[in-house]
Structures are given as structure tokens and as C-alpha cells.
Design an enzyme around this catalytic site. Structure first.
Site, PDB file in Angstrom:
ATOM      1  CE  LYS A   1      -2.192  -1.515   3.700  1.00  0.00           C
ATOM      2  NZ  LYS A   1      -2.876  -1.395   4.999  1.00  0.00           N
ATOM      3  CB  CYS A   2       4.365   1.916  -0.649  1.00  0.00           C
ATOM      4  SG  CYS A   2       5.557   3.082  -0.614  1.00  0.00           S
ATOM      5  N   GLY A   3       3.170   4.202  -2.302  1.00  0.00           N
ATOM      6  CA  GLY A   3       3.248   4.891  -3.382  1.00  0.00           C
ATOM      7  C   GLY A   3       4.102   4.615  -4.402  1.00  0.00           C
ATOM      8  CG  PHE A   4       8.259   4.410  -3.719  1.00  0.00           C
ATOM      9  CD1 PHE A   4       8.620   5.212  -4.774  1.00  0.00           C
ATOM     10  CD2 PHE A   4       8.248   5.095  -2.674  1.00  0.00           C
ATOM     11  CE1 PHE A   4       9.110   6.587  -4.784  1.00  0.00           C
ATOM     12  CE2 PHE A   4       8.740   6.202  -2.321  1.00  0.00           C
ATOM     13  CZ  PHE A   4       9.136   7.046  -3.369  1.00  0.00           C
ATOM     14  CB  THR A   5       2.954  -0.144  -4.566  1.00  0.00           C
ATOM     15  OG1 THR A   5       3.118  -0.169  -3.036  1.00  0.00           O
ATOM     16  CG2 THR A   5       2.325  -1.837  -4.654  1.00  0.00           C
TER      17      THR A   5
END
Length: 176
Positions: free
Chosen positions: A55-59
Site C-alpha cells: 500500500k505504498c506510493g512506490f508499489t
């Protein structure tokens, strides 16, 4: 007599090979699919280690990591993901993480069961990577490149794309 002699030789080689495994590689992990991975088996190959979170912006980097794995696995690259909730952005269970990785990004590279990558509870490999590079993961999708033999280890921030020249420039000279 010959069978016994061969058995002794094989045992000696196996023991010698195990003893020759540098400390940095002397780790076994279980993947999200329940398979075992022994880093000693990859000590002669470049390894890209990435701590991940669903659930990360870098996913979206999963897509790039999987692309690198597909393209370079046969040339010796091991990409290995370490799902972690250290930054409070990972799903609750290994099953949820595995399902997410497969269903959303078709991840086939080895993903280790959830673990910690920072602080006193960091898994032993990450403790070593932090000690060597003097850089602890500051966020999800922090990357370490371990070159064959563990003679050089590089750390890259989350912002650095895994396919960037900065990362791949370290890895490509060691691909076969």
C-alpha cells in the site's frame, strides 16, 4: 568400495561448499509460496534486494522489478522482495501480500515472508546490509545490490527506479 569413496567425496565437497559460503549469504528464507531460498546458492550472482509494501506510493515498482527478473534471471540476476510493515503500509498476512503481488503485478520473483528490515528486529540479512552500507531503509522499496561474492554492496533509495542506469550499471557487468 567405489560407491563409498564417491559418497565420501560428495560429502566433503558439500561440507566444503557450505563452509565456503560468506556470512552475507549464509541465510535461508521461506517465500510467500512456502519455498525455501538459500542465498548461498546465489553467491556468484548479482542480487537485488528490495523491501516492499503493498500500500505504498512506490508499489508500482513491482512491475519494473518483475520486468528485470524476467529479462535477467536467465543471465544470473536474483531479485528478491522482503515485504515489511515497518512503515505501516503492508497488508496483514503473508497470504494477502502474496495474492496482491500475483494478482496486481504478476510477481514471480521470490518474495520472502513478512519481516522487519529496520531497527533491532530487522532480519539478519538486512542487519548485515545496513552494517555494510551504513544505510538503513528509510522507506519501502529501498534497494540493495549485492555483487557476486559480496565484495561490493550498494544501497539505493526508494526514489531510484530499479531499472535506472544507477542500479543496472552496477548489475549488468556481472550478468552472463
Amino acid at each position: 568400495m567405489i560407491k563409498y569413496f564417491i559418497g565420501v567425496v560428495v560429502m566433503s565437497l558439500s561440507s566444503a561448499a557450505f563452509a565456503a559460503c560468506p556470512d552475507l549469504y549464509n541465510h535461508q528464507f521461506t517465500t510467500l509460496q512456502g519455498n525455501k531460498i538459500n542465498l548461498c546458492d546465489y553467491q556468484d550472482k548479482p542480487i537485488l534486494v528490495v523491501n516492499t509494501a503493498s500500500k505504498c506510493g512506490f508499489t508500482p515498482q513491482f512491475e519494473t522489478l518483475e520486468g528485470l527478473y524476467k529479462r535477467y534471471q536467465s543471465k544470473g540476476l536474483l531479485v528478491v522482495g522482503f515485504p515489511s510493515n515497518d512503515f505501516r503500509q503492508e497488508l496483514a498476512s503473508d497470504k494477502e501480500v502474496g495474492d496482491f503481488c500475483i494478482n496486481t503485478y504478476s510477481v514471480k520473483f521470490p518474495m520472502i515472508t513478512k519481516t522487519s528490515v529496520t531497527g533491532p528486529n530487522a532480519n539478519p540479512l538486512h542487519k548485515q546490509l545496513i552494517a555494510i552500507t551504513k544505510q538503513s531503509p528509510m522507506w519501502n522499496f529501498y534497494k540493495y545490490v549485492i555483487l557476486p561474492g559480496g565484495k561490493q554492496v550498494y544501497a539505493f533509495s526508494s526514489e531510484v527506479d530499479p531499472a535506472s542506469e544507477e542500479v543496472m550499471g552496477k548489475i549488468k557487468p556481472f550478468l552472463k
